[in-house]
Design an enzyme around this catalytic site. Structure first.
Site, PDB file in Angstrom:
ATOM      1  N   GLY A 120       0.829  -1.201   0.000  1.00 39.54           N
ATOM      2  CA  GLY A 120       0.000   0.000   0.000  1.00 39.54           C
ATOM      3  C   GLY A 120       0.864   1.252   0.000  1.00 39.54           C
ATOM      4  CD  GLU A 134      24.534  -8.396 -21.830  1.00 33.93           C
ATOM      5  OE1 GLU A 134      24.353  -9.109 -22.837  1.00 33.93           O
ATOM      6  OE2 GLU A 134      25.662  -8.061 -21.443  1.00 33.93           O
TER       7      GLU A 134
END
Length: 378
Positions: free
Chosen positions: A340, A364
């Protein structure tokens, strides 16, 4: 296909997890907030053989197989992606030296990296060229028994802390992939200039830099492998590199999941802990399933790459990176949701995992590039 870990693999996982819990987790928040490179932790990790575990034992390394290295990476990122990145990247470029470097390179540069006295970097990306390696503009010209390198490299991990780098350089213009050479460049060579990039979204404890090479002279002996064969040499490591990023993503996802489970078991609402609410239980169940699926695919990729099946290895490595990175961000996002409002601030680590996991979808080879590769192999 089963990937039951051996006793040795399980021992490695436990050793790295213990290291992460004792040395990394207590200081992770501090290093992230201060954007501080974890030099001391890197040295301790090297003593435990967690830095560049791929380096053969004859050069001071642990000589681990790919799956073992993947487990090390996963556990370091589980403890903290920022510090995990800094430790895990300290040997960038060593694969190229191990496979294609001359004996003098291995003897001079590999032991200090393995024992933590120095770090290395891999200089590939440029301001205008990321995924398109063939388009790099950094170039080298032969001058007697030396090469003169000029160019600009960008997004270089360890750029300001590395002692040596592997630099991909155009040596034959107009030849595309066929005109690139790998050079070993000591970072204290005259003409090498580095500038730290510290305004990153995540993995703030790792070092990232721009590197400018201005008339940098290196001996012809510093060619790694063969002139104009650098791209093809680099191709040998794309699959293992992407599998390693998949392991990073798995580690980040598991760290976020662990934090969410712990918080849900402690946070009370309406007279009970929130892990008793089915809505939260379903979130945690989906998160855990995605982590396990990503891990299984990553381990299969590592096994396939280790076996040397080139086309299959490329496919599974890209699948692992795509799936693990996309779901790492999703898992971290759900971990914030479980917390929350508490998950949106730095009091809890989930916001850090969320920021850190995001990079795995980019470097990558982006997720889009991975989809291209997978489609090409179908």
């Amino acid at each position: 296909m089963s990937f039951q870990l051996s006793d040795e693999h399980r021992a490695i996982r436990k050793a790295v997890r213990d290291f992460g819990e004792e040395e990394i987790e207590p200081v992770a928040k501090e290093h992230d907030q201060n954007k501080e490179y974890p030099e001391e932790i890197r040295r301790k990790a090297a003593e435990a053989d967690f830095v560049a575990p791929n380096i053969p034992m004859e050069y001071g390394g642990a000589g681990m197989d790919l799956l073992s290295s993947i487990i090390v990476t996963e556990e370091l990122w589980r403890a903290d992606p920022g510090i995990g990145s800094a430790v895990g990247s300290a040997g960038f470029g060593t694969d190229m030296i191990v496979e294609y470097g001359d004996e003098w390179m291995k003897e001079e540069y590999l032991p200090p990296i393995a024992n933590g006295d120095s770090a290395s970097c891999s200089m590939i990306s440029e301001p205008a060229h990321g995924s398109n390696v063939a388009g790099i503009e950094t170039h080298a010209e032969k001058d007697g028994d030396e090469w003169i390198i000029n160019g600009n490299k960008m997004w270089i991990t360890n750029g300001t802390v590395a002692d040596v780098g592997v630099c991909m350089t155009k040596t034959t213009p107009g030849e595309g992939h066929g005109g690139i050479t790998a050079f070993l460049v000591p970072m204290d060579t005259e003409g090498v200039q580095t500038e730290k990039i510290d305004n990153k979204l995540g993995i703030r404890a790792s070092d990232l830099a721009e590197v400018v090479l201005d008339d940098v002279r290196v001996p012809e002996d510093n060619v790694i492998g063969e002139v104009d064969k650098g791209f093809y040499q680099l191709m040998d490591f794309f699959a293992s590199g992407r599998t390693s990023v998949a392991a990073q993503a798995v580690g980040a996802a598991e760290g976020a999941l662990d934090a969410a489970i712990e918080y849900a078991s402690e946070r009370e609402q309406f007279g009970q802990t929130i892990d008793e609410f089915q809505a939260i239980q379903h979130k945690l169940a989906e998160m855990a399933t995605n982590v396990e699926a990503a891990r299984s695919l990553t381990y299969r990729a590592a096994s396939t790459v280790e076996a040397g099946r080139d086309q299959t290895a490329a496919k599974f490595a890209s699948m692992a990176k795509l799936f693990a990175s996309e779901h790492a961000v999703d898992v971290a996002d759900e971990a914030i949701q479980v917390h929350g409002g508490a998950g949106y601030v730095t009091d809890h680590p989930v916001e850090r995992y969320y920021r850190d996991a995001r990079i795995t979808k980019i470097y990558e080879g982006t997720s889009e590039i991975q989809k291209n590769i997978i489609a090409d192999r179908l």
